[in-house]
Design a protein around this motif. Structure first.
Motif, PDB file in Angstrom:
ATOM      1  N   ASP A 351       0.902  18.280 -43.650  1.00 61.86           N
ATOM      2  CA  ASP A 351      -0.324  18.960 -44.101  1.00 61.86           C
ATOM      3  C   ASP A 351      -1.559  18.336 -43.457  1.00 61.86           C
ATOM      4  N   VAL A 352      -1.549  17.019 -43.327  1.00 57.96           N
ATOM      5  CA  VAL A 352      -2.674  16.324 -42.694  1.00 57.96           C
ATOM      6  C   VAL A 352      -2.826  16.777 -41.246  1.00 57.96           C
ATOM      7  N   ALA A 353      -1.712  16.838 -40.519  1.00 57.40           N
ATOM      8  CA  ALA A 353      -1.766  17.261 -39.115  1.00 57.40           C
ATOM      9  C   ALA A 353      -2.238  18.701 -38.981  1.00 57.40           C
ATOM     10  N   THR A 354      -1.794  19.565 -39.891  1.00 58.24           N
ATOM     11  CA  THR A 354      -2.249  20.954 -39.871  1.00 58.24           C
ATOM     12  C   THR A 354      -3.761  21.032 -40.071  1.00 58.24           C
ATOM     13  N   ALA A 355      -4.293  20.193 -40.967  1.00 59.53           N
ATOM     14  CA  ALA A 355      -5.740  20.179 -41.200  1.00 59.53           C
ATOM     15  C   ALA A 355      -6.487  19.714 -39.950  1.00 59.53           C
ATOM     16  N   TYR A 356      -5.946  18.713 -39.249  1.00 61.55           N
ATOM     17  CA  TYR A 356      -6.580  18.261 -38.007  1.00 61.55           C
ATOM     18  C   TYR A 356      -6.507  19.347 -36.931  1.00 61.55           C
ATOM     19  N   GLU A 357      -5.389  20.039 -36.852  1.00 61.70           N
ATOM     20  CA  GLU A 357      -5.256  21.108 -35.872  1.00 61.70           C
ATOM     21  C   GLU A 357      -6.277  22.209 -36.129  1.00 61.70           C
ATOM     22  N   ARG A 358      -6.450  22.570 -37.391  1.00 59.98           N
ATOM     23  CA  ARG A 358      -7.432  23.590 -37.760  1.00 59.98           C
ATOM     24  C   ARG A 358      -8.850  23.109 -37.434  1.00 59.98           C
ATOM     25  N   LEU A 359      -9.119  21.838 -37.715  1.00 62.43           N
ATOM     26  CA  LEU A 359     -10.436  21.271 -37.407  1.00 62.43           C
ATOM     27  C   LEU A 359     -10.707  21.325 -35.903  1.00 62.43           C
ATOM     28  N   CYS A 360      -9.727  20.938 -35.096  1.00 60.34           N
ATOM     29  CA  CYS A 360      -9.913  20.949 -33.642  1.00 60.34           C
ATOM     30  C   CYS A 360     -10.140  22.369 -33.121  1.00 60.34           C
ATOM     31  N   ALA A 361      -9.416  23.337 -33.685  1.00 59.24           N
ATOM     32  CA  ALA A 361      -9.611  24.737 -33.266  1.00 59.24           C
ATOM     33  C   ALA A 361     -11.025  25.199 -33.595  1.00 59.24           C
ATOM     34  N   ASP A 362     -11.512  24.821 -34.762  1.00 58.84           N
ATOM     35  CA  ASP A 362     -12.879  25.201 -35.149  1.00 58.84           C
ATOM     36  C   ASP A 362     -13.917  24.545 -34.242  1.00 58.84           C
ATOM     37  N   LEU A 363     -13.668  23.292 -33.862  1.00 54.97           N
ATOM     38  CA  LEU A 363     -14.591  22.611 -32.961  1.00 54.97           C
ATOM     39  C   LEU A 363     -14.593  23.256 -31.583  1.00 54.97           C
ATOM     40  N   ALA A 364     -13.401  23.522 -31.059  1.00 51.59           N
ATOM     41  CA  ALA A 364     -13.301  24.113 -29.716  1.00 51.59           C
ATOM     42  C   ALA A 364     -13.937  25.493 -29.657  1.00 51.59           C
ATOM     43  N   ALA A 365     -13.859  26.237 -30.772  1.00 51.34           N
ATOM     44  CA  ALA A 365     -14.438  27.580 -30.826  1.00 51.34           C
ATOM     45  C   ALA A 365     -15.907  27.566 -31.236  1.00 51.34           C
ATOM     46  N   ARG A 366     -16.466  26.351 -31.429  1.00 52.49           N
ATOM     47  CA  ARG A 366     -17.871  26.174 -31.810  1.00 52.49           C
ATOM     48  C   ARG A 366     -18.185  26.771 -33.177  1.00 52.49           C
TER      49      ARG A 366
END
Length: 377
Positions: A351-366
């Protein structure tokens, strides 16, 4: 992933998070680069993560920032000569002065702010001022802040009116005790009390030793830990222990299998950490089914809840809790089982890794920027 000692994880919570999250992101198909300092791994990759080893200035006040500086320059070089990182995950707010260099290359940045580092007694007035300034710079220059506990989130709202993303750590769940490892170390399951901590005053190892000495406990206290730059505090602990034959200082234990066995076999685990948010050592103890006696601060209550541990504000109360555990080992074991259950439900690395993946996607998409960190007044 930058700002830690890197992987393999041999040191602390940040390194464990980098390893557990990084390998899962790599398994999901992402390219993960981890900047490392210290002992060099013999291969250029580890669990799917690409490793970059760079030096650091080996002084307490400069080690982290200097290594992160070299790492940031390396990442910028990659960006210049070929496709560089889409996102940077920077661990430790102390590295905030370097964030503008990443931003200048249009690399979105999330900063894991860690705990309230300025409260640690190892930092002088200058060090404390630096950390408090670095917190404000992290708020100003990060596209997202990562907090590992609600108490840390609340602090950034109250002090800076800043939002953060809550992502705690995961807990390794142990189902059995390696009794062979325990026997080799000279201990038996349920027949000792345990402390595992870096030797720093805010981890209250001195309270654990003092409380144990005040108790009538018959089972020994096993103290695992050490710290660089902590000779004076270590000497204080040994002075507090005196010639009490019940107290055993093991120093640092780097054999993870033995350390897990010590957690799982303890009658109680005494957790004195007070300033670091969600503490990985506490989660490891919970995942091992240890009966936790925790220093009474909001971070520890948040992690344990009211059923999975007992709390102490000082040495006399701790002494009574230790005595109670020896008088009723069944009740202590029940709390340990409740702690393992809570850890397995709330602190899951997937679950922690999924949250980081979602965070990175949001950052990359601005979708996350400096504007989203600042709360709307």
């Amino acid at each position: 992933m930058v700002g830690t000692r890197g992987v393999p994880a041999r040191y602390g919570g940040f390194e464990t998070a980098v390893e557990e999250v990084g390998r899962r992101l790599a398994e999901a198909g992402h390219e993960v680069v981890v900047y490392c300092r210290g002992e060099r791994h013999p291969e250029p990759e580890y669990l799917g993560m690409k490793l970059v080893h760079l030096p650091a200035v080996e002084k307490k006040v400069a080690e982290t920032l200097s290594h992160t500086g070299f790492s940031v320059m390396h990442a910028i070089g990659r960006k210049i000569v070929r496709k560089g990182p889409d996102v940077a995950l920077v661990f430790n707010a102390a590295n905030a002065p370097l964030l503008p260099f990443l931003r200048a290359m249009r690399i979105p940045v999330a900063t894991h702010v860690d705990g309230l580092e300025w409260k640690r007694t190892k930092w002088s007035g200058t060090g404390q001022r630096y950390y408090r300034t670095a917190e404000s710079l992290a708020v100003r220059w990060s596209d997202a802040l990562i907090a590992d506990a609600r108490g840390i989130q609340d602090y950034y709202v109250e002090r800076f009116d800043a939002d953060s993303v809550l992502i705690a750590y995961g807990a390794p769940i142990l189902q059995s005790i390696n009794t062979g490892k325990l026997a080799e170390a000279g201990f038996r399951p349920g027949e000792y009390h345990l402390v595992v901590a870096r030797f720093e005053p805010e981890n209250h190892v001195h309270v654990a030793v003092e409380g144990y000495r005040k108790s009538t406990a018959t089972k020994p206290l096993v103290v695992v830990g050490s710290a660089p730059y902590a000779d004076e505090y270590t000497a204080k602990l040994r002075e507090l222990a005196g010639d009490d034959p019940r107290i055993n200082f093991l120093g640092g234990v780097w054999d993870q299998e033995l350390l897990d066995a010590l957690y799982a076999g303890a009658l109680t685990y005494v957790h004195g950490h007070s300033v670091g948010g969600t503490n990985p050592s506490l989660l490891r103890a919970m995942g091992a089914g240890a009966s936790v006696l925790a220093f009474d601060v909001n971070f520890n209550r948040e992690v344990l809840g009211e059923e999975a541990g007992r709390f102490f504000p000082d040495a006399p109360v701790l002494a009574r809790e230790i005595e109670a555990a020896e008088a009723e080992p069944g009740a202590a074991a029940d709390r340990g089982a409740a702690a393992r259950k809570r850890a397995s439900e709330r602190y899951v690395w997937d679950d922690v890794a999924t949250a980081y993946e979602r965070l990175c996607a949001d950052l990359a998409a601005r979708r996350l920027t400096r504007r989203t960190v600042r709360r709307k007044r």
